[in-house]
Design an enzyme around this catalytic site. Structure first.
Site, PDB file in Angstrom:
ATOM      1  N   ARG A 264       0.694  -0.993  -0.079  1.00  0.00           N
ATOM      2  CA  ARG A 264       0.106  -0.114  -0.083  1.00  0.00           C
ATOM      3  C   ARG A 264       0.949   1.263   0.109  1.00  0.00           C
ATOM      4  O   ARG A 264       0.479   2.251   0.578  1.00  0.00           O
ATOM      5  CB  ARG A 264      -1.030   0.118   1.250  1.00  0.00           C
TER       6      ARG A 264
ATOM      7  N   SER B 213     -10.942  -0.699   3.713  1.00  0.00           N
ATOM      8  CA  SER B 213      -9.953  -1.006   4.896  1.00  0.00           C
ATOM      9  C   SER B 213      -9.423   0.274   5.350  1.00  0.00           C
ATOM     10  O   SER B 213      -8.794   1.002   4.817  1.00  0.00           O
ATOM     11  CB  SER B 213      -8.782  -2.089   4.479  1.00  0.00           C
TER      12      SER B 213
ATOM     13  N   GLU C 166      -4.530   3.268   6.788  1.00  0.00           N
ATOM     14  CA  GLU C 166      -4.420   3.074   5.290  1.00  0.00           C
ATOM     15  C   GLU C 166      -4.998   4.308   4.630  1.00  0.00           C
ATOM     16  O   GLU C 166      -4.465   4.901   3.656  1.00  0.00           O
ATOM     17  CB  GLU C 166      -5.098   1.889   4.835  1.00  0.00           C
TER      18      GLU C 166
END
Length: 353
Positions: free
Chosen positions: A178, A252, A348
């Site tokens: 990520r 998420s 995130e």
């Protein structure tokens, strides 16, 4: 208001600038925050015009794509540049691959469906991920055993200060979990204009991660195809994740933490049922959702801010929660996971302050 710009070639442009504009429809959390100015751009000429204007020099800037990975803590006192660069085209092909270039403003899931329908393989496991194409390399989005870096070829990005378009290849992007150079080294320096993907003419199926095989069996699929895998992923995500159109969320909220194998061994002594996956020879990736659930947060709700009952990794806005209320909840979750497991979670979602 109408605002006149001049781009690098002194071409005059007139664009509609919206003032004190609500961003509620433009962020998947549905946070009711406003921006001082809001202006969409569909090409580099329009972007240059905005960046060359007095409006740009006098205000802070936020580039907005699909709005699916941001949390607005308060009103934005500046100018929001809405990336609406569109278009999908085949730029080249070889015996094994098709190279598709997509505008950064294209919807990601619609792009995936386009590829699946045309038998361009490689991103079917990334079906139904919210957001736009431009965010895919920035976040190195991933799901069910596949990441964007696996199919990435190159991107074009506009440097806000040099006012030039630069190309970035695979190695240039510094992809990680990520992560990319656009989130750290080059943060806020570039605006992604387009992304080119190298897709396979002959598929290499990836069904080992998560519940894909079980879902394919449930669907009665006898002959594997990228169409079947895409639909299986859509079914799984629909069953366990809330639709942002119905319940505000950004998918998420936290990354799965990566710790050393020694740390993992120590935690496992106390929590033998811990859910984890090998990361590399010396590190282990923990399931953040499992950690959060063990701390009792799954299904928690305070006012309209909550932790989704079907997936603890997803924080939600049930209606009128503020960005600060969502953020404060995430802080409580971070602290409890750290206290219980000695593991520090990382968000995130990009927090806009």
């Amino acid at each position: 208001m109408l605002y006149k710009f001049a781009n690098s070639t002194n071409e005059n442009l007139t664009m509609q600038i919206k003032e004190n504009f609500s961003l509620k429809p433009y962020n998947s959390f549905g946070i009711d925050a406003t921006t001082k100015y809001f202006v969409p751009f569909e090409n580099v000429t329009e972007l240059e015009g905005i960046l060359n204007s007095k409006l740009n020099t006098q205000n802070s800037k936020l580039v907005l794509g699909g709005g699916s990975n941001i949390l607005l803590i308060k009103d934005f006192d500046g100018i929001v540049l809405k990336n609406e660069v569109k278009g999908i085209e085949i730029v080249k092909e070889d015996e094994e691959h098709m190279y598709l270039k997509a505008g950064a403003g294209e919807n990601w899931h619609q792009f995936v469906l386009y590829c699946v329908q045309n038998n361009y393989a490689g991103i079917e496991n990334l079906s139904l991920i919210p957001g736009n194409v431009g965010a895919s390399p920035m976040q190195n989005i991933g799901a069910y055993g596949v990441e964007v870096k696996d199919v990435f070829y190159e991107l074009e990005a506009y440097h806000k200060h040099d006012k030039t378009i630069q190309k970035f290849g695979l190695e240039d992007c510094g992809f990680g979990y990520r992560e990319s150079v656009f989130k750290n080294k080059y943060r806020d320096q570039y605006i992604i204009i387009s992304v080119t993907y190298r897709l396979n003419k002959t598929p290499s199926f990836n069904t080992s991660y998560g519940a894909i095989n079980q879902e394919l069996e449930k669907m009665g699929v006898n002959e594997l195809s990228i169409q079947a895998i895409s639909q299986a992923v859509i079914n799984i995500r629909t069953a366990k994740l809330p639709d942002p159109k119905e319940v505000g969320n950004a998918g998420s909220f936290f990354k799965n933490p990566i710790i050393t194998n020694d740390q993992f061994s120590e935690i496992k002594k106390t929590f033998p049922g811990i859910v984890a996956f090998p990361s590399d020879a010396s590190h282990t990736k923990l399931a953040a959702g499992w950690l959060i659930e063990q701390c009792g947060w799954k299904g928690y709700r305070k006012g309209d801010a909550g932790c989704f009952p079907k997936q603890a990794l997803v924080l939600v806005n049930y209606g009128t929660a503020s960005g600060k209320e969502i953020f404060d909840l995430s802080e409580e979750i971070l602290l409890s996971v750290q206290k219980t497991f000695g593991v520090i979670l990382e968000r995130e979602v990009n927090v806009i302050v």
